[in-house]
Design a protein around this motif. Structure first.
Motif, PDB file in Angstrom:
ATOM      1  N   TYR A  29       0.840  -1.187   0.000  1.00  0.00           N
ATOM      2  CA  TYR A  29       0.000   0.000   0.000  1.00  0.00           C
ATOM      3  C   TYR A  29       0.879   1.242   0.000  1.00  0.00           C
ATOM      4  N   ARG A  30       0.458   2.265  -0.723  1.00  0.00           N
ATOM      5  CA  ARG A  30       1.186   3.533  -0.782  1.00  0.00           C
ATOM      6  C   ARG A  30       0.551   4.471   0.245  1.00  0.00           C
ATOM      7  N   TYR A  31       1.278   4.739   1.325  1.00  0.00           N
ATOM      8  CA  TYR A  31       0.667   5.530   2.391  1.00  0.00           C
ATOM      9  C   TYR A  31       1.726   6.162   3.305  1.00  0.00           C
ATOM     10  N   TRP A  32       1.279   7.077   4.145  1.00  0.00           N
ATOM     11  CA  TRP A  32       2.128   7.697   5.164  1.00  0.00           C
ATOM     12  C   TRP A  32       2.092   6.842   6.422  1.00  0.00           C
ATOM     13  N   SER A  33       3.247   6.338   6.837  1.00  0.00           N
ATOM     14  CA  SER A  33       3.322   5.596   8.101  1.00  0.00           C
ATOM     15  C   SER A  33       3.797   6.531   9.210  1.00  0.00           C
ATOM     16  N   PHE A  34       3.457   6.196  10.423  1.00  0.00           N
ATOM     17  CA  PHE A  34       3.705   7.047  11.588  1.00  0.00           C
ATOM     18  C   PHE A  34       4.652   6.318  12.550  1.00  0.00           C
ATOM     19  N   TRP A  35       5.703   7.018  12.989  1.00  0.00           N
ATOM     20  CA  TRP A  35       6.754   6.410  13.802  1.00  0.00           C
ATOM     21  C   TRP A  35       7.055   7.238  15.046  1.00  0.00           C
ATOM     22  N   GLU A  36       7.506   6.552  16.094  1.00  0.00           N
ATOM     23  CA  GLU A  36       7.951   7.205  17.324  1.00  0.00           C
ATOM     24  C   GLU A  36       9.398   6.806  17.580  1.00  0.00           C
ATOM     25  N   ARG A  37      10.190   7.756  18.065  1.00  0.00           N
ATOM     26  CA  ARG A  37      11.612   7.482  18.261  1.00  0.00           C
ATOM     27  C   ARG A  37      11.953   7.411  19.753  1.00  0.00           C
ATOM     28  N   GLY A  38      12.728   6.411  20.100  1.00  0.00           N
ATOM     29  CA  GLY A  38      13.168   6.225  21.472  1.00  0.00           C
ATOM     30  C   GLY A  38      14.347   5.285  21.520  1.00  0.00           C
TER      31      GLY A  38
END
Length: 219
Positions: A29-38
């Motif tokens: 799928y072509r989409y915006w993924s959401f990430w958190e950094r730690g």
């Protein structure tokens, strides 16, 4: 009863074949993924940005790419350090600062006729109770959402399209990811089919167990 016992495994097998065929025929799928950094690395967010309320000092990323599901989703590229991104944004009472990384992806992942902008970072200063979606809106307008609240575009990119399924040959198919929920399960058509198959297997096992129990009591 014998007919039912024979039909259940056959139906389960058909569901599994349909699920595997659907996944084999699509690149993702072509989409915006959401990430958190730690801890110095990116983690795929378990909730959509409108459900997350980051703390002051958080680093969050958004990556546009073609991915099959959350397990193989492309991470934001480059360095992502809060002190660097928000160096010029002083702390202020009643607000918080969130470092935002925007990775618009590669030309290979871009919709036909579009060119991805360069990667960039921004420091969002928002109200102390703001969500990640609020922080994104503060630094990356215009945003575009579909009728199911799925994030389609950041800073106007892409101009059109929204979470469409992409075939192995790179062409877009008229299918969409599930709408954003509190626990985003990622874009996987195989998941619903797999869950149905597991449910059917469990039901068949329970029915067989009851049948054996009844037979033992009769003996």
């Amino acid at each position: 009863m014998t007919a039912v016992r024979r039909a259940v495994p056959a139906f389960v097998a058909a569901l599994l074949l349909l699920g595997s065929a659907g996944r084999a025929g699509a690149a993702g799928y072509r989409y915006w993924s959401f990430w958190e950094r730690g801890g110095g690395h990116w983690t795929y967010a378990t909730q959509g940005p409108s459900f997350v309320r980051p703390d002051d000092g958080a680093v969050e990323g958004f990556r546009f790419a073609v991915s099959e599901d959350s397990a193989d989703a492309s991470r934001p590229r480059g360095t992502a350090d809060f002190d660097t991104i928000c160096a010029g944004t002083a702390a202020k009472s009643g607000t918080k600062r969130v470092a935002v990384v925007l990775d618009f992806g590669t030309p290979a992942d871009a919709p036909s006729g579009e060119t991805p902008p360069g990667r960039r970072t921004a420091c969002a200063r928002v109200a102390s109770d703001a969500t990640s979606a609020d922080a994104l809106a503060a630094v990356a307008k215009p945003l575009r959402y579909d009728t199911n609240a799925l994030l389609c575009a950041i800073a106007g990119y892409p101009v059109k399209g929204c979470g469409e399924q992409v075939s192995a040959g790179g062409a877009a198919a008229p299918a969409k990811r599930p709408k954003e929920t509190g626990t985003d399960s990622g874009p996987s058509l195989g998941l619903p089919l797999g869950a149905s198959a597991v449910a059917l297997l469990a039901a068949a096992a329970a029915w067989q167990a009851r049948r054996r129990s009844a037979r033992r009591k009769a003996e």
